[in-house]
Design a protein around this motif. Sequence first.
Motif, PDB file in Angstrom:
ATOM      1  N   VAL A  67      76.229  18.618   9.038  1.00 40.32           N
ATOM      2  CA  VAL A  67      77.103  17.471   9.288  1.00 40.32           C
ATOM      3  C   VAL A  67      78.504  17.878   8.849  1.00 40.32           C
ATOM      4  N   GLN A  68      79.420  17.943   9.817  1.00 40.79           N
ATOM      5  CA  GLN A  68      80.768  18.431   9.544  1.00 40.79           C
ATOM      6  C   GLN A  68      81.784  17.654  10.369  1.00 40.79           C
ATOM      7  N   LYS A  69      83.031  17.904  10.080  1.00 43.83           N
ATOM      8  CA  LYS A  69      84.098  17.259  10.838  1.00 43.83           C
ATOM      9  C   LYS A  69      84.287  17.912  12.206  1.00 43.83           C
ATOM     10  N   TRP A  70      84.302  19.237  12.245  1.00 43.28           N
ATOM     11  CA  TRP A  70      84.605  19.968  13.473  1.00 43.28           C
ATOM     12  C   TRP A  70      83.323  20.460  14.142  1.00 43.28           C
ATOM     13  N   PRO A  71      83.214  20.316  15.468  1.00 39.64           N
ATOM     14  CA  PRO A  71      82.016  20.813  16.169  1.00 39.64           C
ATOM     15  C   PRO A  71      82.089  22.319  16.399  1.00 39.64           C
ATOM     16  N   TRP A  72      80.932  22.954  16.532  1.00 41.01           N
ATOM     17  CA  TRP A  72      80.869  24.387  16.819  1.00 41.01           C
ATOM     18  C   TRP A  72      80.849  24.614  18.324  1.00 41.01           C
ATOM     19  N   THR A  73      81.819  24.097  19.018  1.00 43.43           N
ATOM     20  CA  THR A  73      81.910  24.278  20.464  1.00 43.43           C
ATOM     21  C   THR A  73      83.318  24.693  20.820  1.00 43.43           C
ATOM     22  N   PHE A  74      83.450  25.273  22.009  1.00 41.60           N
ATOM     23  CA  PHE A  74      84.765  25.733  22.443  1.00 41.60           C
ATOM     24  C   PHE A  74      85.688  24.569  22.843  1.00 41.60           C
ATOM     25  N   GLU A  75      85.091  23.392  23.123  1.00 43.67           N
ATOM     26  CA  GLU A  75      85.915  22.256  23.505  1.00 43.67           C
ATOM     27  C   GLU A  75      86.760  21.744  22.336  1.00 43.67           C
ATOM     28  N   ALA A  76      86.367  22.130  21.106  1.00 46.92           N
ATOM     29  CA  ALA A  76      87.142  21.697  19.937  1.00 46.92           C
ATOM     30  C   ALA A  76      88.569  22.229  20.002  1.00 46.92           C
ATOM     31  N   GLN A  77      88.763  23.368  20.649  1.00 47.15           N
ATOM     32  CA  GLN A  77      90.114  23.933  20.770  1.00 47.15           C
ATOM     33  C   GLN A  77      90.988  23.054  21.649  1.00 47.15           C
ATOM     34  N   ALA A  78      90.392  22.538  22.735  1.00 47.43           N
ATOM     35  CA  ALA A  78      91.169  21.742  23.688  1.00 47.43           C
ATOM     36  C   ALA A  78      91.384  20.309  23.196  1.00 47.43           C
ATOM     37  N   GLN A  79      90.463  19.775  22.396  1.00 49.42           N
ATOM     38  CA  GLN A  79      90.561  18.388  21.952  1.00 49.42           C
ATOM     39  C   GLN A  79      90.783  18.308  20.438  1.00 49.42           C
ATOM     40  N   TRP A  80      91.565  19.233  19.906  1.00 46.51           N
ATOM     41  CA  TRP A  80      91.708  19.335  18.460  1.00 46.51           C
ATOM     42  C   TRP A  80      92.261  18.059  17.830  1.00 46.51           C
ATOM     43  N   PRO A  89      83.311  14.769   5.841  1.00 41.31           N
ATOM     44  CA  PRO A  89      82.103  14.315   5.128  1.00 41.31           C
ATOM     45  C   PRO A  89      82.354  14.323   3.622  1.00 41.31           C
ATOM     46  N   SER A  90      81.786  13.380   2.928  1.00 42.10           N
ATOM     47  CA  SER A  90      82.027  13.236   1.493  1.00 42.10           C
ATOM     48  C   SER A  90      80.734  13.395   0.698  1.00 42.10           C
ATOM     49  N   TYR A  91      80.912  13.550  -0.619  1.00 41.75           N
ATOM     50  CA  TYR A  91      79.751  13.691  -1.499  1.00 41.75           C
ATOM     51  C   TYR A  91      78.935  12.388  -1.515  1.00 41.75           C
ATOM     52  N   ILE A 232      83.189  18.051   1.960  1.00 37.82           N
ATOM     53  CA  ILE A 232      82.081  18.986   1.820  1.00 37.82           C
ATOM     54  C   ILE A 232      81.428  19.228   3.171  1.00 37.82           C
ATOM     55  N   ASP A 233      80.540  20.211   3.217  1.00 33.74           N
ATOM     56  CA  ASP A 233      79.618  20.386   4.331  1.00 33.74           C
ATOM     57  C   ASP A 233      78.258  19.881   3.871  1.00 33.74           C
ATOM     58  N   ILE A 234      77.588  19.157   4.751  1.00 34.14           N
ATOM     59  CA  ILE A 234      76.246  18.661   4.438  1.00 34.14           C
ATOM     60  C   ILE A 234      75.252  19.411   5.323  1.00 34.14           C
ATOM     61  N   ALA A 235      74.366  20.162   4.683  1.00 29.94           N
ATOM     62  CA  ALA A 235      73.349  20.932   5.401  1.00 29.94           C
ATOM     63  C   ALA A 235      71.998  20.262   5.204  1.00 29.94           C
ATOM     64  N   ILE A 236      71.264  20.101   6.310  1.00 35.85           N
ATOM     65  CA  ILE A 236      69.992  19.374   6.254  1.00 35.85           C
ATOM     66  C   ILE A 236      68.909  20.206   6.906  1.00 35.85           C
ATOM     67  N   ASN A 269      82.271   9.789  14.886  1.00 38.09           N
ATOM     68  CA  ASN A 269      83.451  10.449  14.307  1.00 38.09           C
ATOM     69  C   ASN A 269      83.016  11.532  13.320  1.00 38.09           C
ATOM     70  N   PHE A 270      81.941  12.224  13.678  1.00 37.47           N
ATOM     71  CA  PHE A 270      81.406  13.348  12.906  1.00 37.47           C
ATOM     72  C   PHE A 270      80.670  14.272  13.876  1.00 37.47           C
ATOM     73  N   SER A 271      80.457  15.497  13.449  1.00 35.04           N
ATOM     74  CA  SER A 271      79.753  16.484  14.290  1.00 35.04           C
ATOM     75  C   SER A 271      78.444  16.875  13.631  1.00 35.04           C
ATOM     76  N   ILE A 272      77.410  16.986  14.449  1.00 39.75           N
ATOM     77  CA  ILE A 272      76.117  17.500  13.987  1.00 39.75           C
ATOM     78  C   ILE A 272      75.926  18.857  14.648  1.00 39.75           C
ATOM     79  N   ASN A 273      76.062  19.917  13.865  1.00 43.55           N
ATOM     80  CA  ASN A 273      76.053  21.284  14.401  1.00 43.55           C
ATOM     81  C   ASN A 273      74.738  21.984  14.092  1.00 43.55           C
TER      82      ASN A 273
END
Length: 413
Positions: A67-80, A89-91, A232-236, A269-273
């Motif tokens: 769970v992060q702010k930025w997605p791991w996709t190439f479209e993130a460059q165009a829609q930054w 994401p917060s604690y 933070i980064d949240i890993a699940i 308003n969050f990314s699930i990568n």
Amino acid sequence: MKFLRQTFESFRFAWQALRSNLLRTLLSLLGVTVGIFAIIAVFTLVDSLERNIRDSLNFIGDKVVYVQKWPWTFEAQAQWWKYFQWPEPSYKEYRFLSERLENAQAVVATDGKGRVTVKNGNNSMAALIIGTTFDYDKISDVPLEKGRYFTQQEVDNARNVTIIGSDIAENLFPGQDPVGKALKIKNMNFMVIGLQQKQGESLINVSGNPDVKCLIPYGAFAKMFQSINPSIDIAIKGYDSDEGLVELESEIRGLLRTRRGLRPVQDDNFSINRPEALASAISGIFSVLTIAGWVIGGFSILIGGFGIANIMFVSVKERTNLIGIQKSLGAKNYFILFQFLFEAVLLSLVGGMAGIFLVYLLSFMNLGSLDLQLTTANVMLGLGVSSVIGILSGIIPAFTASRLDPVIAIRAK
């Protein structure tokens, strides 16, 4: 038995013909050599890149979502700008998810700080400091050479303990066992409780070079580095099935939307990568490189094929008299056909093996973290393509030779 003997004789005639015209043979196989080299070199490079990248992705876990702010996709460059406005994401969100997720094996909060100076006496180096919660070893590989992992109490109480990478041990504790000794991070003493095995730098440092990492409890990290509103980064970690991961993603999405107060009409308003998604995107790039290799090598092989066909037609013309003599002595059409077809295939195979050998030499080059390996599958592919080119290039000249009239052929000069 007679067929096998005649086949062997055909092979022997082909080998003698190639040896007797060595310069012509070398010139005609150059095209095939270059073509096979181009194809197998690209395949070897692509396979090595994929293997290296997948190994890199292993460090960020299998069956894990982030769970992060930025997605791991190439479209993130165009829609930054769209993603830039999303909250980090917060604690508190980590605690919220860890208490409520039902389809997760582990929920972990991590944060990192690069190029932090760590010291032991007069020895120092820049390290990557990773603050993490207790279940970090469930979502990422932590292979210990010496010492132990964190205890729950150490993490809960934000103790100043650390697990270090091999490069840190070599630089700060040369010739010593670092476990049980102290080092300084931002002038604070941390006790080394574990030493990770040396793993080496990967092609893509998705989670950083593990050999220069210091893992510390998240609470200790937050006290030293984080501001009032830490991100933070949240890993699940999910269960070992794609269906379970789909359910986990849906559960995360529902809980986090509720936590952030998003209405049904509003977008996330969050990314699930997922690492698998990143690997799939990279595989698409490699597919393009593979096609490019086939196109580049295909032109060279096509030229080489025409060269072999031309040489075979010349050989038929030069040996027309000999063909007539062989037929008058009882040689069957298939014997003549095999004789020239073997010559074409052998010529093409020699060119292909030369190209594969050049790729093998290329694999010894030092390309940093990229380890080139010529696989058996690629060797077999190169030999297979060479054989097919030899058959296609030699079949028409060989068939022409096999259909010659023996009386007319003997009179040829």
